[in-house]
Design an enzyme around this catalytic site. Structure first.
Site, mmCIF file in Angstrom:
data_model
loop_
_atom_site.group_PDB
_atom_site.id
_atom_site.type_symbol
_atom_site.label_atom_id
_atom_site.label_comp_id
_atom_site.label_asym_id
_atom_site.label_seq_id
_atom_site.Cartn_x
_atom_site.Cartn_y
_atom_site.Cartn_z
ATOM 1 N N SER A 38 0.834 -1.212 0.000
ATOM 2 C CA SER A 38 0.000 0.000 0.000
ATOM 3 C C SER A 38 0.862 1.252 0.000
ATOM 4 C CB SER A 38 -0.885 -0.026 1.257
ATOM 5 O OG SER A 38 -1.391 1.262 1.518
ATOM 6 N N TYR A 52 -1.426 -0.859 11.132
ATOM 7 C CA TYR A 52 -1.767 -1.390 9.791
ATOM 8 C C TYR A 52 -0.626 -1.072 8.825
ATOM 9 C CZ TYR A 52 -3.532 -1.022 5.035
ATOM 10 O OH TYR A 52 -3.660 -1.100 3.656
ATOM 11 N N LYS A 56 2.344 -3.508 6.784
ATOM 12 C CA LYS A 56 2.641 -3.488 5.336
ATOM 13 C C LYS A 56 4.150 -3.355 5.133
ATOM 14 C CE LYS A 56 -1.434 -3.889 3.502
ATOM 15 N NZ LYS A 56 -1.798 -5.171 2.877
HETATM 16 C C1 WQD Z 1 -9.436 9.147 1.454
HETATM 17 C C2 WQD Z 1 -9.702 10.631 1.725
HETATM 18 C C3 WQD Z 1 -10.106 11.157 4.040
HETATM 19 C C4 WQD Z 1 -13.885 9.023 4.445
HETATM 20 C C5 WQD Z 1 -6.612 4.198 3.422
HETATM 21 C C6 WQD Z 1 -5.397 3.380 3.768
HETATM 22 C C7 WQD Z 1 -4.817 2.767 2.507
HETATM 23 C C8 WQD Z 1 -5.854 1.910 1.878
HETATM 24 C C9 WQD Z 1 -7.069 2.781 1.520
HETATM 25 C C10 WQD Z 1 -6.898 -0.061 2.815
HETATM 26 C C11 WQD Z 1 -9.005 11.137 2.989
HETATM 27 C C12 WQD Z 1 -11.336 11.438 3.187
HETATM 28 C C13 WQD Z 1 -12.697 9.537 3.934
HETATM 29 C C14 WQD Z 1 -14.943 9.901 4.797
HETATM 30 C C15 WQD Z 1 -13.604 11.757 4.096
HETATM 31 N N1 WQD Z 1 -6.089 0.852 2.778
HETATM 32 N N2 WQD Z 1 -12.576 10.882 3.762
HETATM 33 N N3 WQD Z 1 -14.757 11.246 4.599
HETATM 34 O O1 WQD Z 1 -7.099 7.071 4.207
HETATM 35 O O2 WQD Z 1 -6.334 7.632 1.828
HETATM 36 O O3 WQD Z 1 -6.222 5.284 2.620
HETATM 37 O O4 WQD Z 1 -7.552 3.408 2.741
HETATM 38 O O5 WQD Z 1 -7.594 -0.527 1.983
HETATM 39 O O6 WQD Z 1 -3.702 1.965 2.854
HETATM 40 O O7 WQD Z 1 -4.407 4.226 4.307
HETATM 41 O O8 WQD Z 1 -8.428 6.310 2.186
HETATM 42 O O9 WQD Z 1 -10.819 6.458 1.564
HETATM 43 O O10 WQD Z 1 -10.206 6.444 4.029
HETATM 44 O O11 WQD Z 1 -9.714 8.455 2.665
HETATM 45 O O12 WQD Z 1 -13.460 12.980 3.927
HETATM 46 O O13 WQD Z 1 -16.036 9.493 5.271
HETATM 47 O O14 WQD Z 1 -11.099 10.807 1.959
HETATM 48 O O15 WQD Z 1 -9.928 12.191 5.001
HETATM 49 O O16 WQD Z 1 -8.586 12.460 2.770
HETATM 50 P P1 WQD Z 1 -6.986 6.691 2.785
HETATM 51 P P2 WQD Z 1 -9.868 6.859 2.646
#
Ligand code: WQD
Length: 342
Positions: free
Chosen positions: A127, A152, A156
């Site tokens: 990731s 997590y 990785k």
């Molecule tokens: C993306 C953006 C949030 C939800 C993580 C892990 C990565 C992979 C994918 C597992 C961010 C914003 C999110 C919400 C929001 N792992 N957001 N409201 O955090 O980039 O990556 O998930 O599968 O390893 O680190 O992904 O989709 O959670 O967030 O504003 O309800 O969306 O703040 O900026 P992330 P995400």
């Protein structure tokens, strides 16, 4: 003789899409999953999409060394793609022992079984989280890994090191590829498989689609005061089918002995940064709907911006992201409507 690929965690979001593409590319696939984080919905969808009712499914917890060993003894495994892991960043902070035990233990058992059978090709699902908040953007595979910001992310990084060390010690019997995914989103165009988070989604796109379908009252956008053009975080959203195809390229590269190094790393991303707000407005536009959202405080642990330089995957692996973010968001919505029986 067809080559056989074991897909651990293969009943999940990414594993099911990879299984579809592997079968389409002529591989035999064994799907193994302990169903701790998914049900059989996507596996049933895979059978419909491929028209293959005979795909072997094995209910296996890869933390069980004997069961893992038995699985490798039962099938002649030419390559294993390892997805089986817990992946909720926030949960990993609350339950570190559970995450280290599960994510490291399962991978160690897979590698031990691979060694015992005389070696095989190993593809590890890594990731972009290993890059943390990069100093320089876009990130290449040479960009330094930052100290993990969650257990997590730490698992990785550790699994990457474990694979590198195992490959080095294997005398050529084990080859490895690390695929570093950015943000996988979307669903198969058939709408028969897609992301199926249990409980309240952590990730952005399933929260968007569940809000649009009415399962969630309102989407919270975590912060609009970041140093980015519109104040919301930037990510590299990679379509799930494009991501799945990258696995076929990687497995084939190992099977055909085309590797330059015994263990290789590839960023799997589009190279295009997209903000949260851009994604939300694109979702509304392509699906012709209004989303209920509000600006909420920043989420602890979020990085401001991370996106890939996919040059190596494009030129060495020969893989390139093809679907537009609009197509992907349309597929995510079609999947959510399929789940709601619409
Ligand atoms: C993306 C953006 C949030 C939800 C993580 C892990 C990565 C992979 C994918 C597992 C961010 C914003 C999110 C919400 C929001 N792992 N957001 N409201 O955090 O980039 O990556 O998930 O599968 O390893 O680190 O992904 O989709 O959670 O967030 O504003 O309800 O969306 O703040 O900026 P992330 P995400």
């Amino acid at each position: 003789m067809k080559k056989t690929v074991l897909v651990s965690g293969g009943a999940g979001f990414i594993g099911s899409h990879v299984t579809v593409e592997l079968i389409g590319a002529g591989y035999e696939v064994v799907v193994a999953d302990n169903l701790s984080n998914c049900d059989m919905t996507c596996f049933e969808g895979v059978k419909k999409i491929t028209g293959r009712d005979d795909i072997p499914f094995e209910k296996v917890d890869f933390c069980d060394a004997a069961a893992t060993e038995a699985l490798f003894a039962k099938y002649k495994i030419d390559a294993v793609i390892h997805f089986a892991a817990f992946k909720a960043v926030g949960e990993s902070v609350e339950k570190p022992v559970l995450y280290y035990k599960n994510n490291l233990g399962s991978f160690l058992n897979v590698l031990e079984a691979a060694e015992r059978q005389g070696g095989c090709n190993v593809l590890f699902s890594s990731s972009a989280t290993v890059y943390g908040q990069p100093e320089k953007l876009p990130v290449t595979e040479e960009s330094p890994r930052q100290p993990a910001t969650s257990p997590y992310g730490a698992t990785k990084q550790m699994c990457e090191d474990i694979l590198q060390d195992t490959v080095k010690a294997s005398g050529g019997k084990i080859k490895g590829i690390l695929l570093r995914y950015f943000n996988p989103i979307g669903a198969h165009p058939s709408a028969l498989i897609g992301e199926l988070p249990r409980g309240v989604p952590n990730n952005l796109v399933p929260f968007i689609t569940q809000t649009a379908i009415g399962k969630r009252a309102c989407l919270s956008i975590f912060g609009d005061d970041y140093p980015t053009p519109d104040g919301t975080c930037l990510r590299d959203y990679i379509d799930i089918v494009d991501l799945a195809k990258a696995h076929v390229y990687a497995v084939t590269r190992m099977m055909e002995g085309k590797m330059d190094e015994p263990c290789e790393i590839f960023n799997v991303g589009t190279g295009r940064p997209v903000s949260v707000m851009e994604l939300v407005t694109a979702f509304e536009r392509v699906n012709g709907l209004k989303l209920n959202y509000k600006i909420a405080p920043r989420r602890p642990g979020d990085v401001t911006a991370v996106w890939a330089d996919p040059t190596r995957a494009n030129t060495v692996l020969g893989w390139k992201a093809e679907r537009t973010v609009e197509e992907t968001l349309r597929s995510a919505w079609e999947w959510e409507k399929h789940l709601a029986g619409k």
